[in-house]
Design an enzyme around this catalytic site. Sequence first.
Site, mmCIF file in Angstrom:
data_model
loop_
_atom_site.group_PDB
_atom_site.id
_atom_site.type_symbol
_atom_site.label_atom_id
_atom_site.label_comp_id
_atom_site.label_asym_id
_atom_site.label_seq_id
_atom_site.Cartn_x
_atom_site.Cartn_y
_atom_site.Cartn_z
ATOM 1 N N ALA A 114 23.776 -5.109 8.729
ATOM 2 C CA ALA A 114 22.334 -5.758 9.062
ATOM 3 C C ALA A 114 21.784 -7.043 7.421
ATOM 4 O O ALA A 114 21.976 -8.221 8.159
ATOM 5 C CB ALA A 114 21.344 -4.984 8.584
ATOM 6 N N LEU A 150 24.594 -1.352 13.462
ATOM 7 C CA LEU A 150 25.853 -1.408 13.482
ATOM 8 C C LEU A 150 26.116 -0.483 14.801
ATOM 9 O O LEU A 150 27.582 -0.738 14.700
ATOM 10 C CB LEU A 150 26.288 -0.023 12.342
ATOM 11 C CG LEU A 150 27.246 0.228 11.122
ATOM 12 C CD1 LEU A 150 27.594 -1.231 10.786
ATOM 13 C CD2 LEU A 150 26.551 0.935 10.551
ATOM 14 N N HIS A 157 5.537 4.489 10.665
ATOM 15 C CA HIS A 157 5.379 5.743 10.264
ATOM 16 C C HIS A 157 5.051 6.021 9.258
ATOM 17 O O HIS A 157 4.784 7.170 8.541
ATOM 18 C CB HIS A 157 6.542 5.866 10.725
ATOM 19 C CG HIS A 157 6.894 5.889 12.064
ATOM 20 N ND1 HIS A 157 8.677 5.849 12.340
ATOM 21 C CD2 HIS A 157 5.907 6.729 13.854
ATOM 22 C CE1 HIS A 157 8.248 6.471 13.858
ATOM 23 N NE2 HIS A 157 7.260 5.968 14.535
ATOM 24 N N GLY A 212 18.427 -2.440 12.966
ATOM 25 C CA GLY A 212 18.995 -1.072 13.004
ATOM 26 C C GLY A 212 18.234 0.249 12.900
ATOM 27 O O GLY A 212 17.338 0.950 12.446
HETATM 28 C C1 BV8 Z 1 4.053 10.736 19.037
HETATM 29 C C2 BV8 Z 1 8.341 9.015 9.686
HETATM 30 C C3 BV8 Z 1 1.843 11.606 20.504
HETATM 31 C C4 BV8 Z 1 8.958 10.176 8.711
HETATM 32 C C5 BV8 Z 1 9.563 9.451 12.096
HETATM 33 C C6 BV8 Z 1 9.991 12.370 24.765
HETATM 34 C C7 BV8 Z 1 9.487 11.413 25.292
HETATM 35 C C8 BV8 Z 1 9.015 10.285 24.628
HETATM 36 C C9 BV8 Z 1 8.340 10.734 23.212
HETATM 37 C C10 BV8 Z 1 8.696 12.715 23.067
HETATM 38 C C11 BV8 Z 1 9.751 13.124 24.017
HETATM 39 N N1 BV8 Z 1 9.719 14.219 23.043
HETATM 40 C C12 BV8 Z 1 9.448 14.494 21.892
HETATM 41 C C13 BV8 Z 1 8.784 13.154 21.684
HETATM 42 C C14 BV8 Z 1 7.845 12.742 20.876
HETATM 43 C C15 BV8 Z 1 8.637 12.215 19.017
HETATM 44 C C16 BV8 Z 1 10.073 11.826 19.347
HETATM 45 O O1 BV8 Z 1 10.328 10.901 20.083
HETATM 46 N N2 BV8 Z 1 10.861 12.720 19.476
HETATM 47 C C17 BV8 Z 1 12.391 11.883 20.249
HETATM 48 C C18 BV8 Z 1 12.759 13.149 19.383
HETATM 49 C C19 BV8 Z 1 12.614 12.319 21.324
HETATM 50 N N3 BV8 Z 1 7.388 11.224 18.996
HETATM 51 C C20 BV8 Z 1 6.790 11.740 17.836
HETATM 52 O O2 BV8 Z 1 6.569 12.938 17.696
HETATM 53 C C21 BV8 Z 1 6.212 10.782 17.608
HETATM 54 N N4 BV8 Z 1 4.770 10.383 17.887
HETATM 55 O O3 BV8 Z 1 4.927 10.994 20.330
HETATM 56 O O4 BV8 Z 1 3.138 11.165 18.737
HETATM 57 C C22 BV8 Z 1 0.413 11.548 20.145
HETATM 58 C C23 BV8 Z 1 -0.116 10.686 21.532
HETATM 59 C C24 BV8 Z 1 -1.498 11.247 20.857
HETATM 60 C C25 BV8 Z 1 -2.348 12.043 20.155
HETATM 61 C C26 BV8 Z 1 -1.007 12.319 18.831
HETATM 62 C C27 BV8 Z 1 0.683 12.308 19.274
HETATM 63 C C28 BV8 Z 1 5.949 10.182 16.144
HETATM 64 C C29 BV8 Z 1 7.526 10.044 15.716
HETATM 65 C C30 BV8 Z 1 7.694 10.075 13.969
HETATM 66 C C31 BV8 Z 1 8.122 10.763 13.334
HETATM 67 N N5 BV8 Z 1 8.224 10.198 12.094
HETATM 68 N N6 BV8 Z 1 9.809 8.820 10.636
HETATM 69 C C32 BV8 Z 1 10.355 10.312 7.716
HETATM 70 O O5 BV8 Z 1 9.996 9.534 7.468
HETATM 71 O O6 BV8 Z 1 9.628 10.802 7.148
HETATM 72 S S1 BV8 Z 1 11.196 9.199 12.667
HETATM 73 C C33 BV8 Z 1 12.162 8.614 12.283
HETATM 74 O O7 BV8 Z 1 13.450 8.670 13.207
HETATM 75 C C34 BV8 Z 1 11.863 6.635 11.836
HETATM 76 O O8 BV8 Z 1 10.709 6.806 11.279
HETATM 77 C C35 BV8 Z 1 13.070 6.724 12.862
HETATM 78 O O9 BV8 Z 1 11.240 6.281 14.144
HETATM 79 C C36 BV8 Z 1 13.317 7.413 14.054
HETATM 80 C C37 BV8 Z 1 14.367 7.106 14.230
HETATM 81 O O10 BV8 Z 1 15.039 7.281 13.299
HETATM 82 P P1 BV8 Z 1 16.128 5.580 12.994
HETATM 83 O O11 BV8 Z 1 15.319 4.342 12.053
HETATM 84 O O12 BV8 Z 1 16.375 4.601 13.697
HETATM 85 O O13 BV8 Z 1 16.926 5.828 12.320
HETATM 86 P P2 BV8 Z 1 18.375 6.907 12.384
HETATM 87 O O14 BV8 Z 1 19.486 7.286 11.587
HETATM 88 O O15 BV8 Z 1 18.076 7.329 13.391
HETATM 89 O O16 BV8 Z 1 19.648 5.712 13.140
HETATM 90 C C38 BV8 Z 1 19.437 4.686 12.863
HETATM 91 C C39 BV8 Z 1 20.610 3.047 13.366
HETATM 92 O O17 BV8 Z 1 20.638 2.214 12.452
HETATM 93 C C40 BV8 Z 1 21.648 3.340 13.750
HETATM 94 O O18 BV8 Z 1 21.684 3.575 15.202
HETATM 95 C C41 BV8 Z 1 22.755 2.962 12.952
HETATM 96 O O19 BV8 Z 1 23.408 2.821 13.876
HETATM 97 C C42 BV8 Z 1 21.912 2.036 12.209
HETATM 98 N N7 BV8 Z 1 22.920 1.650 10.686
HETATM 99 C C43 BV8 Z 1 22.829 2.454 10.141
HETATM 100 N N8 BV8 Z 1 23.656 1.020 9.082
HETATM 101 C C44 BV8 Z 1 23.293 0.465 9.492
HETATM 102 C C45 BV8 Z 1 22.729 0.137 10.788
HETATM 103 N N9 BV8 Z 1 22.665 -1.121 11.457
HETATM 104 C C46 BV8 Z 1 22.608 -2.475 10.789
HETATM 105 N N10 BV8 Z 1 23.564 -2.417 9.298
HETATM 106 C C47 BV8 Z 1 23.869 -1.393 8.818
HETATM 107 N N11 BV8 Z 1 23.964 -1.659 7.603
#
Ligand code: BV8
Length: 233
Positions: free
Chosen positions: A220, A203, A110, A176
């Site tokens: 982690a 977590l 990403h 994570g």
């Molecule tokens: C694309 C950069 C197509 C930004 C990010 C339906 C089905 C399939 C796809 C889609 C759909 N509807 C829409 C889509 C597309 C969309 C998508 O998936 N949307 C979601 C909301 C449904 N995806 C996209 O748009 C992707 N591109 O599909 O392109 C395409 C094809 C051809 C041509 C052109 C285009 C691109 C998505 C990328 C977006 N950018 N990041 C930035 O950083 O500023 S996404 C961002 O959120 C992250 O990078 C990561 O990918 C995502 C989830 O975040 P996490 O890292 O999981 O963090 P989160 O807070 O959610 O969770 C933290 C976890 O850690 C928790 O579970 C917690 O329990 C745990 N945790 C917390 N503390 C600890 C821990 N674990 C262990 N120890 C700890 N201490």
Amino acid sequence: MKQDFENIVILTGAGISAESGLATFRGAEGLWEGHRVEDVATPGAFVADPHLVQRFYDARRAALSTVEPNAAHDALARLDAEWRGELLIVTQNVDDLHERAGAKRMLHMHGELRSALCLGCGERSRVEGDLIEFPPCPECAQQMLRPDIVWFGELPYEMERIEQALMRADLFVSIGTSGAVYPAAGFVQSAKYRGAYCVELNLDPSQGSIFFDESRMGPASELVPAFVDELLG
Ligand code: BV8
């Protein structure tokens, strides 16, 4: 856990950097650093309010110098250095903590805070300071640098390389991540389909927990070093 693994793919998300002090995406009330994701992490957001988006990423880039890799990043770097089979760390994170811990066999699907993308010539370049003043692109000198971050609706980097690694993996580890965003959230299904053993270190259960052979819950910084010790036996 069986022990005769050869080729490993590790997917990491914001949770691996949480204990270093970097905010995850799905913190309180779904706001992320006080912003709604769709207001700062989409191409439309950048067109609508480029200064808001530049400031948002400038602040996160500046925060990198205030945090350090934690024991989980260090453990993965140790695994990278000592694992004789194939290994690829695919991070969804845009921070630089994996590389600062010493990881080599890795990629940022990403994008990265420390990289800028020129809207004029398409070149990616290293960035240290802020982009809010639109500094000139080192390649073409045009003042059209945007954060080199894959926003929602944009194609993640190195998908071919990731798919190849998933086809060869016999161990897939997810660390994570909430499993909320695709295509990353679908990697476990690809790995499972090809017969890999799938482990989740998190977590709390991710949205894809049902696809994993093993789900270990906890921070982690504790789970990852213990898991790497097991692998390096
Ligand atoms: C694309 C950069 C197509 C930004 C990010 C339906 C089905 C399939 C796809 C889609 C759909 N509807 C829409 C889509 C597309 C969309 C998508 O998936 N949307 C979601 C909301 C449904 N995806 C996209 O748009 C992707 N591109 O599909 O392109 C395409 C094809 C051809 C041509 C052109 C285009 C691109 C998505 C990328 C977006 N950018 N990041 C930035 O950083 O500023 S996404 C961002 O959120 C992250 O990078 C990561 O990918 C995502 C989830 O975040 P996490 O890292 O999981 O963090 P989160 O807070 O959610 O969770 C933290 C976890 O850690 C928790 O579970 C917690 O329990 C745990 N945790 C917390 N503390 C600890 C821990 N674990 C262990 N120890 C700890 N201490």
